[in-house]
Design a protein around this motif. Structure first.
Motif, short mmCIF file in Angstrom:
data_model
loop_
_atom_site.label_atom_id
_atom_site.label_comp_id
_atom_site.label_asym_id
_atom_site.label_seq_id
_atom_site.Cartn_x
_atom_site.Cartn_y
_atom_site.Cartn_z
N LEU A 1 1.51 -9.82 -106.79
CA LEU A 1 1.50 -10.67 -105.43
C LEU A 1 -0.23 -10.26 -105.14
O LEU A 1 -0.10 -9.13 -105.49
CB LEU A 1 2.14 -11.06 -104.40
N TRP B 1 -1.30 -11.15 -99.09
CA TRP B 1 -0.34 -12.04 -99.65
C TRP B 1 0.97 -10.98 -99.14
O TRP B 1 1.54 -10.81 -98.40
CB TRP B 1 0.51 -13.19 -100.23
N GLY C 1 3.49 -10.31 -95.85
CA GLY C 1 3.54 -11.74 -95.35
C GLY C 1 5.20 -11.95 -94.89
O GLY C 1 6.28 -11.11 -95.69
N THR C 2 5.23 -12.96 -94.61
CA THR C 2 5.98 -13.94 -93.98
C THR C 2 6.13 -15.03 -94.05
O THR C 2 4.87 -15.55 -93.95
CB THR C 2 6.54 -13.66 -92.70
N LEU C 3 6.91 -16.04 -94.98
CA LEU C 3 6.99 -17.62 -95.29
C LEU C 3 7.77 -18.32 -94.08
O LEU C 3 9.29 -18.10 -94.73
CB LEU C 3 7.73 -17.92 -96.25
N GLU D 1 12.47 -18.10 -91.39
CA GLU D 1 11.64 -17.42 -92.58
C GLU D 1 12.28 -16.80 -93.48
O GLU D 1 13.60 -16.10 -93.63
CB GLU D 1 11.87 -16.58 -91.29
N ILE E 1 7.30 -12.85 -97.82
CA ILE E 1 6.97 -14.12 -99.45
C ILE E 1 7.11 -13.54 -100.42
O ILE E 1 7.28 -14.26 -101.33
CB ILE E 1 5.07 -13.75 -98.51
N GLU E 2 7.62 -11.96 -100.54
CA GLU E 2 7.20 -11.54 -101.89
C GLU E 2 8.95 -12.66 -102.48
O GLU E 2 8.44 -12.13 -103.55
CB GLU E 2 7.99 -9.78 -101.69
N PHE F 1 10.31 -14.84 -101.75
CA PHE F 1 9.67 -16.81 -102.01
C PHE F 1 8.56 -16.63 -103.79
O PHE F 1 8.62 -17.41 -104.54
CB PHE F 1 8.66 -17.30 -101.39
N PHE F 2 7.50 -15.44 -103.57
CA PHE F 2 6.71 -15.73 -104.88
C PHE F 2 7.71 -15.29 -105.88
O PHE F 2 7.32 -15.64 -107.14
CB PHE F 2 5.73 -14.57 -104.80
N LEU G 1 -0.79 -17.99 -104.07
CA LEU G 1 -0.31 -16.57 -104.29
C LEU G 1 -0.02 -15.53 -105.19
O LEU G 1 -0.19 -13.79 -104.63
CB LEU G 1 1.45 -16.97 -103.73
#
Length: 171
Positions: free
Chosen positions: A84, A88, A91-93, A106, A109-110, A112-113, A160
């Protein structure tokens, strides 16, 4: 076809003058004077300004290790480790609906990635299965076009990825 060695000077139709910095199994890493570093397919047309023979080039142990790792992962059904982008990490989506009466969603981000990378890997497997199938050539082309469009839709997530080589591409 004549393979270029590291240090060969070339001219590319689009990028201009450059120098071969590294040679891989399917592409050259070339630094162009006005364009920066680009990957150029071995089959792509290049005007040779100064030829340096490839027979003097040595393959680094790192390249050998990376190739072996990729082969083992491919045949064991494992996905490669895709980093990643540094900005990012941690981080938070946040998905926030327009209606303030509804709650936001929420997730790290990891997470989601990881889902994006898994989607990319599954598209690659689908592409391989289509190519190896008994479908007619017309049906294969039709399926390939849909897969290419999926890759195109996923390019929004390229921001990303830490490394360009892992990003979605329609090529």
């Amino acid at each position: 076809m004549k393979f270029l060695g590291i240090g060969s000077r070339v001219k590319h139709e689009e990028y201009g003058l450059g120098v071969v910095m590294n040679v891989h199994s399917t592409y050259y890493d070339i630094t162009f004077y006005n364009q920066g570093s680009e990957r150029v397919d071995l089959e792509e047309e290049l005007e040779i300004i100064e030829y340096v023979g490839a027979e003097n080039d040595m393959v680094s142990m790192f390249d050998v290790e990376q190739t072996l790792i990729k082969l083992l992962q491919k045949w064991n059904g494992q996905t490669e480790t895709v980093p990643l982008g540094d900005r990012w990490k941690g981080g938070t989506l946040v998905l926030k609906p327009a209606d303030e009466n509804l709650t936001s969603k929420e997730m790290p981000i990891e997470t989601f990635f990881h889902k994006i990378v898994m989607m990319r890997d599954k598209l690659r497997v689908l592409e391989q299965k289509v190519n190896a199938s008994d479908l007619s050539d017309e049906a294969k082309v039709d399926c390939q076009q849909y897969i290419t469009r999926c890759y195109g839709s996923m390019t929004s997530f390229n921001v990303l990825f830490k490394e360009k080589e892992h990003q979605f591409s329609t090529k």
